[in-house]
Design an enzyme around this catalytic site. Structure first.
Site, PDB file in Angstrom:
ATOM      1  N   ASP A  79      39.786 123.293   0.596  1.00  0.00           N
ATOM      2  CA  ASP A  79      38.487 123.589   1.192  1.00  0.00           C
ATOM      3  C   ASP A  79      38.330 125.076   1.498  1.00  0.00           C
ATOM      4  O   ASP A  79      39.265 125.873   1.349  1.00  0.00           O
ATOM      5  CB  ASP A  79      38.311 122.789   2.490  1.00  0.00           C
ATOM      6  CG  ASP A  79      38.186 121.297   2.236  1.00  0.00           C
ATOM      7  OD1 ASP A  79      37.704 120.920   1.156  1.00  0.00           O
ATOM      8  OD2 ASP A  79      38.566 120.511   3.133  1.00  0.00           O
ATOM      9  N   TYR A 141      52.137 120.414   2.023  1.00  0.00           N
ATOM     10  CA  TYR A 141      51.298 121.362   2.744  1.00  0.00           C
ATOM     11  C   TYR A 141      52.079 121.898   3.941  1.00  0.00           C
ATOM     12  O   TYR A 141      52.945 121.216   4.500  1.00  0.00           O
ATOM     13  CB  TYR A 141      50.021 120.683   3.255  1.00  0.00           C
ATOM     14  CG  TYR A 141      48.970 120.431   2.200  1.00  0.00           C
ATOM     15  CD1 TYR A 141      47.898 121.310   2.037  1.00  0.00           C
ATOM     16  CD2 TYR A 141      49.040 119.321   1.373  1.00  0.00           C
ATOM     17  CE1 TYR A 141      46.926 121.069   1.075  1.00  0.00           C
ATOM     18  CE2 TYR A 141      48.084 119.079   0.403  1.00  0.00           C
ATOM     19  CZ  TYR A 141      47.015 119.961   0.266  1.00  0.00           C
ATOM     20  OH  TYR A 141      46.065 119.731  -0.686  1.00  0.00           O
TER      21      TYR A 141
END
Length: 326
Positions: A79, A141
């Site tokens: 994003d 992540y």
């Protein structure tokens, strides 16, 4: 006009020449600092995306014909504001073919026209059936944060509740484009580790949350981090994680900032990467100088750090949070 006609004719000749070129499908491993970009994927209303800038660079290098008509596959759709150290995309590009000559130096060619915040790290030839989204073995992540006043051990003691396969509807933003969404996701590893210690200002010691899984939902990680922060602040008990995982309702706890989130690594089977050292001196220089200036400013008598404890409060407009929209 005559000028437009000449331009159109030149484009048609270039298109015909490119159509006759030898091409191959390649996987590109890229790193980028996404803070100043509107996400990875191309968008109609903005040119400031990682994909748009990358494709424009490939067009300048004559590796593709027209960036505007090009489609790619991506490992993870990050994003706005989110970074990546090991994003993998696939492109159908110009090639020298099966000749005795070495293949084009894709890494140097593309990096020479990319901004310094986006770098090609490696490339590999792949088959036309290769899809970096669906063939990835795992994604990891990392989320970086200062200690602030967080109880790190309380946060660590909560991590096991996430391990395994669970319904993450309560931790994600629903994608209304999907008719029958599947919210089951599996997390195989979670840890919270010290990155850099600051003995002079312990609250500024940096930690990272590492999350490893095969796939993730929209905003899932940032909402998980938000709940972990609230546990670290003593606002919530670790039991809240189990409650949310059993719920079919989105919990409005606020969402952690996108800035510290990084797609850190991903892996694929049977890919032989061609790697090349990439110089990050310019990025290091700029960041190191800015950090030093801020630390010098912190030493001034009229500067306070008394609000450091609130930086991880996802219910405030702090640097570690953003307004939450269900």
């Amino acid at each position: 006009s005559k000028q437009e006609a000449k331009l159109k004719a030149r484009q048609e000749r270039r298109k015909a020449l490119f159509a006759n070129c030898t091409k191959q499908n390649v996987a590109l491993k890229i790193a980028y600092l996404g803070w100043d970009y509107n996400g990875l994927a191309r968008q109609i209303n903005t040119p400031d995306t990682i994909e748009e800038i990358l494709l424009q660079a490939c067009e300048k290098c004559c590796l593709i014909f027209a960036a505007k008509d090009y489609k790619i596959t991506r490992c993870g759709r990050t994003d706005k504001g989110v970074s990546a150290f090991s994003q993998v995309i696939s492109l159908y590009v110009r090639s020298k073919g099966n000749t005795d000559e070495p293949e084009y130096d894709y890494i140097s060619m593309i990096n020479n026209v990319l901004p310094p915040h986006i770098r090609i790290l490696a490339w590999a030839p792949v088959g036309l059936e290769f899809d970096s989204r669906f063939q990835v073995l795992y994604r990891s992540y990392k989320y970086y944060f200062p200690k602030c006043d967080l109880d790190i051990e309380a946060m660590r003691g909560s991590l096991d509740r996430f391990i395994g396969s669970h319904n993450y509807r309560g931790f994600c933003k629903a994608d209304r484009m999907l008719e029958s969404p599947n919210y089951i996701r599996t997390i195989s590893y979670l840890s919270i580790d010290l990155v850099t210690e600051d003995p002079q200002h312990p609250s500024l010691s940096m930690y990272s949350i590492t999350i490893l899984g095969q796939a993730f939902l929209w905003h899932q990680i940032r909402n998980m981090v938000s709940v972990l922060f609230r546990i670290g602040m003593g606002i919530e008990s670790p039991k809240v994680i189990t409650s949310i995982l059993k719920s079919e309702v989105k919990y409005n706890y606020g969402m952690a900032s996108e800035i510290p989130l990084v797609l850190f690594d991903c892996d694929f089977e049977n890919i032989n990467w061609n790697e090349k050292l990439v110089d990050l001196s310019q990025l290091w220089f700029e960041s190191a100088v800015k950090t030093t200036l801020i630390r010098q400013l912190m030493a001034k008598d009229y500067v306070t750090m008394k609000n450091i404890g609130s930086l991880c409060d996802t219910k405030t407009q702090s640097i570690m949070s953003r307004p939450f929209i269900t």
